[in-house]
Design an enzyme around this catalytic site. Structure first.
Site, PDB file in Angstrom:
ATOM      1  N   GLU A  50       1.436  -1.526   0.136  1.00 49.86           N
ATOM      2  CA  GLU A  50      -0.239   0.044  -0.219  1.00 49.86           C
ATOM      3  C   GLU A  50       0.568   1.781   0.060  1.00 49.86           C
ATOM      4  OE1 GLU A  50      -2.880  -0.491   3.295  1.00 49.86           O
ATOM      5  OE2 GLU A  50      -3.805   1.534   1.934  1.00 49.86           O
ATOM      6  N   ASN A 188     -12.517  -1.467  -0.817  1.00 52.43           N
ATOM      7  CA  ASN A 188     -11.664  -1.715   0.345  1.00 52.43           C
ATOM      8  C   ASN A 188     -12.413  -1.652   1.835  1.00 52.43           C
ATOM      9  OD1 ASN A 188      -9.353  -2.752   2.045  1.00 52.43           O
ATOM     10  ND2 ASN A 188      -9.529  -0.625   2.932  1.00 52.43           N
ATOM     11  N   GLU A 189     -12.727  -2.023   2.751  1.00 51.36           N
ATOM     12  CA  GLU A 189     -13.227  -1.541   3.884  1.00 51.36           C
ATOM     13  C   GLU A 189     -14.578  -0.653   3.986  1.00 51.36           C
ATOM     14  OE1 GLU A 189     -10.237  -1.228   7.310  1.00 51.36           O
ATOM     15  OE2 GLU A 189      -9.620  -3.629   6.818  1.00 51.36           O
ATOM     16  N   TYR A 257      -6.555  -9.157  11.272  1.00 53.53           N
ATOM     17  CA  TYR A 257      -5.239  -8.598  12.142  1.00 53.53           C
ATOM     18  C   TYR A 257      -5.062  -9.912  13.060  1.00 53.53           C
ATOM     19  CZ  TYR A 257      -4.135  -5.408   8.145  1.00 53.53           C
ATOM     20  OH  TYR A 257      -3.795  -5.199   7.480  1.00 53.53           O
ATOM     21  N   GLU A 312      -6.560  -9.035   3.933  1.00 55.28           N
ATOM     22  CA  GLU A 312      -5.012  -8.402   4.624  1.00 55.28           C
ATOM     23  C   GLU A 312      -5.314  -9.407   5.785  1.00 55.28           C
ATOM     24  OE1 GLU A 312      -6.290  -4.340   5.429  1.00 55.28           O
ATOM     25  OE2 GLU A 312      -6.559  -3.824   3.651  1.00 55.28           O
ATOM     26  N   GLN A 361       1.832  -6.011   5.616  1.00 48.48           N
ATOM     27  CA  GLN A 361       2.343  -6.092   4.116  1.00 48.48           C
ATOM     28  C   GLN A 361       3.327  -6.599   4.257  1.00 48.48           C
ATOM     29  OE1 GLN A 361       1.291  -1.622   3.507  1.00 48.48           O
ATOM     30  NE2 GLN A 361      -0.905  -1.854   3.891  1.00 48.48           N
TER      31      GLN A 361
HETATM   32  O1  AHR Z   1      -3.092  -2.868   6.349  1.00 49.39           O
HETATM   33  C1  AHR Z   1      -3.285  -0.940   7.201  1.00 49.39           C
HETATM   34  C2  AHR Z   1      -4.899  -0.685   6.730  1.00 49.39           C
HETATM   35  O2  AHR Z   1      -5.557  -1.887   7.560  1.00 49.39           O
HETATM   36  C3  AHR Z   1      -5.609  -0.582   5.282  1.00 49.39           C
HETATM   37  O3  AHR Z   1      -5.065   0.446   4.588  1.00 49.39           O
HETATM   38  C4  AHR Z   1      -7.035  -1.245   5.844  1.00 49.39           C
HETATM   39  O4  AHR Z   1      -7.578  -1.642   4.713  1.00 49.39           O
HETATM   40  C5  AHR Z   1      -6.982  -1.453   7.263  1.00 49.39           C
HETATM   41  O5  AHR Z   1      -7.924  -1.405   7.690  1.00 49.39           O
END
Ligand code: AHR
Length: 507
Positions: A50, A188-189, A257, A312, A361
């Site tokens: 990103e 995205n989100e 995450y 992600e 990432q």
């Molecule tokens: O990976 C960091 C951020 O986490 C990304 O930009 C977003 O999609 C997520 O919330």
């Protein structure tokens, strides 16, 4: 209890060795090669790059005039390291950034900087990078703050022949051949940074983007990934079941995450066994998230036509002290290597539905493969796990049965071990074992039903401590070491270090 005491007393009296403590007993694993599972799609080993912090600028792009060795502005050291991972796809340009990205400012001889974004690394540079590392493009279009027309023109720029004005513009910018865009992200989100939109509003927008944002390169089919979320998944899948000819999706995303609690606060270095266990516990909860999403998807799509794309995932920790908190800089330790292996194992076990995943990432941001500092570069323990797992790409899952046992520390209970196996396209069987226990080694006795092998060899990744990291001054603190073992009487026995990851191929 009484029986144990008396056995121990008898053993002592007779001077016999007392049976090992349960935690030291070998883990009995049975591999049954006669019952293959799903193919572990190579796209499970995708990455995410990103425009955030030094993920792109400094990490990939140094510019053509840089003294750091580069090819057309892209760092040679980073390209060489990434090539070895055989990365199937890279998701770009975001993340949250994608929903504010103006692709037009990042093509052609005159780049137009945005606030905090020089736009010197744009579409043609990303495609060059993808070609240099040998990967495929996963492009996330701006559904949040732009239009379907704008995204459609971006696709025309990338994928049409030179007969169209935008294809001709691409040729003028140096690339007459249409690019390939095999994967397209539709937002995205969108429930959060990419909106925020209600599920119904997102579905309305997503359908229009799915319909109008076309791929013009007939040589390369394109899969579309819709946004999933606790508040979206059911509605998106219901809409998909009732879809008309004019729109479709081939995948639904899940972002997961491991944090040990929000906001991210666990340190990425200098932590103890409690923090190790807390983060690993969070990571393996991915299994529950996938089960929840899969159950909803099964309701509308029992044939599993729509893939679940965990596009992600990874450890999100407290920012490195002194760094810009928005740049999401963190160190990457042996703990994160264990976390990576366990997450990949979860994906492999759900390979019939989970057919794509992208760790967050790739460079300098969150759970990165690579850290850079000007001309210096290091490979993290997570890089080594991805390298060790390369043989699992597109291999067929082979079921293992074992009792994982438990490992309890500081009131947190985890499985003591984990293991997965797969048969690659040449017929070779690979086994990956993880020892979660931070203090004790683990011995595995693997009985190999249906596999002819005399030995196993591969690599093991362990570290002096769970918080061991590689630094620019000491880049080889955590590196894989060769490991091999004989197969005796159809059984492979190996002992691995505490908090370690091991991948072996049977020969
Ligand atoms: O990976 C960091 C951020 O986490 C990304 O930009 C977003 O999609 C997520 O919330």
């Amino acid at each position: 209890m009484r029986l144990l005491i008396s056995l121990a007393a008898i053993a002592a009296a007779l001077m016999l060795p007392v049976a090992a403590h349960a935690a030291d007993a070998p883990v009995q694993v049975t591999l049954d090669a006669s019952k293959p599972g799903a193919v572990i799609d190579r796209h499970l080993f995708g990455q995410f790059a990103e425009h955030l912090g030094n993920g792109i600028y400094g990490g990939i792009w140094v510019g053509k005039e840089s003294t750091i060795p580069n090819t057309r502005g892209i760092r040679n050291d980073v390209v060489a390291a990434l090539k070895a991972l055989k990365i199937p796809n890279v998701r770009w340009p975001g993340g949250c950034f994608a929903d504010q990205y103006n692709w037009r400012r990042g093509v052609g001889p005159e780049r137009k900087p945005a606030v905090g974004e020089p736009n010197t690394f744009g579409t043609d540079e990303f495609m060059d990078f993808a070609q240099q590392i040998g990967t495929e493009a996963y492009i996330s279009v701006n559904l949040g703050s732009s239009t379907a027309q704008d995204a459609s023109e971006w696709l025309e720029y990338m994928t049409s022949s030179t007969d169209s004005a935008l294809g001709a513009e691409r040729a003028k910018n140096g690339h007459p051949e249409p690019y390939k865009v095999p994967i397209l992200g539709l937002g995205n989100e969108s429930y959060d940074c990419g909106g925020p939109m209600s599920a119904d509003f997102y579905i309305h927008e997503m359908k229009r983007f799915s319909h109008f944002v076309r791929n013009y390169n007939a040589a390369q089919p394109m899969k579309r990934v819709a946004v999933g979320h606790d508040t979206y998944t059911d509605a998106v899948m219901k809409a998909w079941k009732d879809r008309s000819w004019s729109w479709d999706i081939e995948a639904l995303s899940l972002h997961f995450y491991a944090t040990g609690g929000w906001p991210p606060h666990l340190p990425s270095t200098g932590f103890d066994e409690k923090d190790y266990a807390a983060l690993v516990k969070d990571a393996i909860a991915m299994d529950d998230a996938i089960k929840t999403y899969s159950a909803i998807m099964d309701k509308y799509d029992p044939d599993k036509k729509v893939a679940l794309a965990v596009d992600e995932w990874g450890a999100w920790l407290a920012p490195t002290p002194g760094s810009n908190p928005g740049a999401l800089v963190q160190q990457v330790s042996q703990r994160d290597a264990v976390l990576a292996a366990l997450s990949i194992n979860v994906f492999a076990r759900h390979a019939d539905r989970v057919r794509m995943a992208n760790i967050a990432q790739m460079i300098n941001v969150l759970q990165a493969m690579i850290l850079t500092d000007k001309d210096k570069m290091l490979l993290t323990p997570t890089y080594h796990v991805f390298h060790m797992y390369v043989p699992f790409q597109d291999a067929t899952f082979v079921p293992l049965t074992f009792d994982a046992g438990t490992y309890t520390t500081n009131g947190i209970t985890l499985p003591r071990v984990d293991a997965v196996a797969a048969r690659d396209k040449t017929g070779k069987v690979w086994i990956a074992v993880t020892n979660l226990d931070a203090k004790s080694p683990a011995t595995f006795s693997v009985s190999l039903a249906g596999v002819k092998a005399t030995k196993a060899s591969g690599q093991t990744l362990s570290a002096p401590k769970v918080d061991s990291v590689n630094t620019f001054d000491a880049p080889n603190t955590v590196v894989p070491k060769a490991l091999s073992a004989q197969v005796v009487g159809g059984e492979l026995t190996i002992t691995v270090a505490p908090a370690s990851v091991t991948v072996l191929g049977l020969e």
